[in-house]
Structure formats: structure tokens, C-alpha cells
Design a protein around this motif. Structure first.
Motif, PDB file in Angstrom:
ATOM      1  N   GLY A   1     -10.896  -4.944   7.423  1.00  0.00           N
ATOM      2  CA  GLY A   1      -9.809  -5.326   6.500  1.00  0.00           C
ATOM      3  C   GLY A   1      -9.855  -4.409   5.288  1.00  0.00           C
TER       4      GLY A   1
ATOM      5  N   ASP B   1      -7.721  -2.157   9.730  1.00  0.00           N
ATOM      6  CA  ASP B   1      -6.822  -3.028   8.962  1.00  0.00           C
ATOM      7  C   ASP B   1      -5.587  -3.310   9.806  1.00  0.00           C
TER       8      ASP B   1
ATOM      9  N   SER C   1     -14.447  -6.727   2.266  1.00  0.00           N
ATOM     10  CA  SER C   1     -14.214  -7.109   0.876  1.00  0.00           C
ATOM     11  C   SER C   1     -12.890  -7.856   0.805  1.00  0.00           C
TER      12      SER C   1
ATOM     13  N   TYR D   1       0.812  -1.222   0.000  1.00  0.00           N
ATOM     14  CA  TYR D   1       0.000   0.000   0.000  1.00  0.00           C
ATOM     15  C   TYR D   1       0.846   1.273   0.000  1.00  0.00           C
TER      16      TYR D   1
ATOM     17  N   ALA E   1      -7.748  -7.971  13.470  1.00  0.00           N
ATOM     18  CA  ALA E   1      -9.201  -8.100  13.640  1.00  0.00           C
ATOM     19  C   ALA E   1      -9.597  -9.214  14.605  1.00  0.00           C
TER      20      ALA E   1
HETATM   21  C1  LIG Z   1      -7.016  -8.756  -0.145  1.00  0.00           C
HETATM   22  S1  LIG Z   1      -6.856  -7.365   0.896  1.00  0.00           S
HETATM   23  C2  LIG Z   1      -8.470  -6.606   0.696  1.00  0.00           C
HETATM   24  C3  LIG Z   1      -8.454  -5.135   1.005  1.00  0.00           C
HETATM   25  C4  LIG Z   1      -9.745  -4.378   0.725  1.00  0.00           C
HETATM   26  N1  LIG Z   1     -10.833  -4.787   1.578  1.00  0.00           N
HETATM   27  C5  LIG Z   1     -10.129  -4.493  -0.737  1.00  0.00           C
HETATM   28  O1  LIG Z   1     -11.171  -5.065  -1.065  1.00  0.00           O
HETATM   29  O2  LIG Z   1      -9.368  -3.993  -1.582  1.00  0.00           O
HETATM   30  C6  LIG Z   1      -6.949  -8.070   2.534  1.00  0.00           C
HETATM   31  C7  LIG Z   1      -6.800  -7.044   3.644  1.00  0.00           C
HETATM   32  O3  LIG Z   1      -7.000  -7.692   4.910  1.00  0.00           O
HETATM   33  C8  LIG Z   1      -6.065  -7.165   5.832  1.00  0.00           C
HETATM   34  N2  LIG Z   1      -5.858  -8.158   6.907  1.00  0.00           N
HETATM   35  C9  LIG Z   1      -5.286  -9.369   6.805  1.00  0.00           C
HETATM   36  N3  LIG Z   1      -5.288  -9.997   7.989  1.00  0.00           N
HETATM   37  C10 LIG Z   1      -5.886  -9.151   8.862  1.00  0.00           C
HETATM   38  C11 LIG Z   1      -6.171  -9.212  10.257  1.00  0.00           C
HETATM   39  N4  LIG Z   1      -5.853 -10.269  10.979  1.00  0.00           N
HETATM   40  N5  LIG Z   1      -6.776  -8.149  10.834  1.00  0.00           N
HETATM   41  C12 LIG Z   1      -7.114  -7.050  10.105  1.00  0.00           C
HETATM   42  N6  LIG Z   1      -6.864  -6.936   8.783  1.00  0.00           N
HETATM   43  C13 LIG Z   1      -6.255  -7.972   8.166  1.00  0.00           C
HETATM   44  C14 LIG Z   1      -4.810  -6.920   4.998  1.00  0.00           C
HETATM   45  O4  LIG Z   1      -3.923  -6.003   5.596  1.00  0.00           O
HETATM   46  C15 LIG Z   1      -5.409  -6.414   3.685  1.00  0.00           C
HETATM   47  O5  LIG Z   1      -5.545  -5.017   3.678  1.00  0.00           O
END
Ligand SMILES: C[S@@+](CC[C@H](N)C(=O)[O-])C[C@H]1O[C@@H](n2cnc3c(N)ncnc32)[C@H](O)[C@@H]1O
Length: 274
Positions: A73, A94, A140, A16, A123
Motif C-alpha cells: 500500500g 498499491d 504505512s 496522487y 492486496a
Molecule cells: C493512507 S494511504 C498510505 C500510503 C503510504 N503507505 C503512505 O504512508 O503515505 C493508503 C494506501 O493504501 C492503498 N490501498 C487501499 N486499499 C488497497 C488494497 N486493497 N490493495 C492495495 N493497496 C490499497 C491506497 O491506494 C493508498 O495508496
């Protein structure tokens, strides 16, 4: 390799950070900019336009102005920003602090900074939020990242108010052939394991949600049309759009005739009510 939150955070922080250097005009996000991107074959999001158009409809199916929304997320926060522009009070969550920095900059550029807050946190521990704090939770391509951590689903449900909605956009992982193709694609592209994509959302996760929610509706989409993945980056070609459009139409016919095949689709919108 065993994926840990630290590894995932490092991966997404790096991914990012490019957004921090964009000019302010490129950071603006609202319903109009998203609709324009979804209609533009040159934009990467075009490939998932059916999923995201269905998501937009699901998110806006009930009034959002003044509602407390969690973008779970959030990544770069497109959908939370769209909801803030529609009047919602949005919390971005996030694991990646860089994602939160990006969404806060984008919120300022979009004129909604006073309606959003960002929280960088894993999360699986949402103790920073009260029970039943949110009217709407949107995730998402996020839930499949967090479900592997103990407690994540319980926390997600705890912070949603009774009667509140959970809306998810996910890749759907019941189709073994498709999963094999996905894994091959990850290998061929040299995709980092730290990206945390090793778990795909499937019926097992739907069952987990159903045990905790009053109602869970699924809208699976793209069965044969998942072959769109073969045309990634080539949607500006009218011929490619013609092929994919024809497969989408064929899918509609097949899924109407045989709804159980829906579980083999490649993408799904989930709408749950607590
Ligand atoms: C595939 S990306 C999707 C991002 C966004 N929602 C989108 O649709 O573009 C997955 C996201 O989940 C976050 N993520 C992964 N594990 C997580 C956790 N345990 N707690 C919070 N966020 C998490 C990552 O940092 C990332 O930004």
C-alpha cells in the motif's frame, strides 16, 4: 456508502496524480531527505515525526542491503525508496496505478530504479508473488485499508518468509474518544468516503496478527500529545512546538507509570516476526 476497491482506486489515482507533474528534483527520496523533512516543521510529515522516526529505527534495526522488501500500500513510496537507497530490493504494491507510476518516477530520480519494481494490484490477491518471497514487509497507514477485504491478511503472511519481519505504522483505534474526534474531523473536512479510512487499526487487528505470527511487538505513542491534531499546519510556531513537546514528555511519564494506557494512544508501530 459501501467502499469498494474501484472507488478507493479512483480516489487515490486522483490524489496522487499531482505528483506526476513535479520536477525531478522534488521526487528524490532517501534517508537524508526523509530525515530533513521529519525535522522541518513546515513539512506535513512533521506532525507524525515521532511515529516515522520510530519506523525508520525499526526498519533499519536489521541489515536491509540485498533483502527483498515489499512496500505494501505504498502510496508515493517514501519508505520503500528509503530502503532501496539503503540497498534493499523493493517491490512497491498499491491498488492505485498512479501511485506505482509516481514511485517508479521517484525511484529513477533517486538513482535506485534498478532495485525496484512496481505492481498495481489489490492486496487481497497477491498470487503474483511466491510463498515466502519477502524478507521484510512494510505498510504505512495501509493495513487498515486492506484488512476489510477477505483474504488480505492471509496473503500478507503467506508472502513473508519464516523469520521475516512485518513492520507497520498505523493510527491506533482503541480510544473511542479519539475515534469520535477523528470521525468529526473527517466530516468537518468533508473527507471523501472513498478514501477508505472508515476502519481504524485496533487491538482486534493485533489479535488477528498474533494468531498468524510468531511474535508481535507494539510501540504505542501519543496519548495526550494526539492533541497535536488541533495544531495541524501550525508547527512552524515555536509556541505550538513547545506545547506539543511538553505533552509528549508528559505522555512518556504517564505511559511509563501506567503502560496499559498505551492501548489508548493515537499511533502505533507494530513489529511482527513470522
Ligand atoms: C493512507 S494511504 C498510505 C500510503 C503510504 N503507505 C503512505 O504512508 O503515505 C493508503 C494506501 O493504501 C492503498 N490501498 C487501499 N486499499 C488497497 C488494497 N486493497 N490493495 C492495495 N493497496 C490499497 C491506497 O491506494 C493508498 O495508496
Amino acid at each position: 456508502m459501501r467502499i469498494t476497491p474501484d472507488l478507493e482506486q479512483d480516489f487515490y489515482d486522483a490524489a496522487y496524480s499531482q505528483f506526476l507533474n513535479l520536477p525531478e528534483s522534488d521526487l528524490v527520496c532517501n534517508r537524508q531527505t526523509l530525515e530533513a523533512d521529519l525535522a522541518n516543521p513546515a513539512q506535513p510529515i512533521y506532525e507524525r515525526r515521532r511515529l516515522y522516526l520510530a519506523i525508520m529505527q525499526a526498519l533499519l534495526a536489521e541489515p536491509v542491503a540485498g533483502r527483498a522488501v515489499l512496500d505494501y500500500g505504498c502510496g508515493t513510496g517514501d519508505w520503500g525508496l528509503m530502503l532501496a537507497a539503503e540497498g534493499a530490493n523493493v517491490t512497491f504494491l498499491d491498488l492505485s496505478p498512479v501511485a506505482i507510476q509516481v514511485t517508479e518516477r521517484r525511484a529513477a530520480a533517486s538513482g535506485v530504479r534498478d532495485r525496484v519494481r512496481g505492481i498495481a494490484r489489490d492486496a487481497s490477491d497477491l498470487s503474483c508473488f511466491r510463498d515466502e518471497e519477502f524478507d521484510l514487509i512494510y505498510g504505512s497507514a495501509a493495513v487498515h485499508h486492506t484488512l476489510k477485504y477477505p483474504g488480505a491478511l492471509e496473503e500478507l503472511v503467506r508472502v513473508l518468509r519464516p523469520g521475516g519481519r512485518l513492520v507497520l505504522a498505523e493510527t491506533y483505534g482503541n480510544n473511542h474518544l479519539l475515534n469520535m474526534a477523528r470521525r468529526l474531523g473527517w466530516k468537518l473536512r468533508g473527507q471523501a468516503e472513498e478514501q477508505g479510512e472508515e476502519i481504524v487499526f485496533s487491538d482486534a487487528h493485533v489479535r488477528m496478527l498474533r494468531e498468524r505470527m510468531t511474535k508481535v511487538d507494539l510501540m504505542p505513542m501519543n496519548l495526550l500529545a494526539m492533541s497535536k491534531r488541533l495544531f495541524r499546519g501550525r508547527f512552524e510556531s515555536a509556541a505550538v512546538r513547545g506545547v506539543v513537546g511538553a505533552l509528549e514528555k508528559l505522555d512518556s511519564v504517564v505511559l511509563r507509570a501506567a503502560p496499559p494506557l498505551g492501548r489508548y494512544c493515537g499511533e502505533v508501530v507494530v513489529v511482527g516476526r513470522k
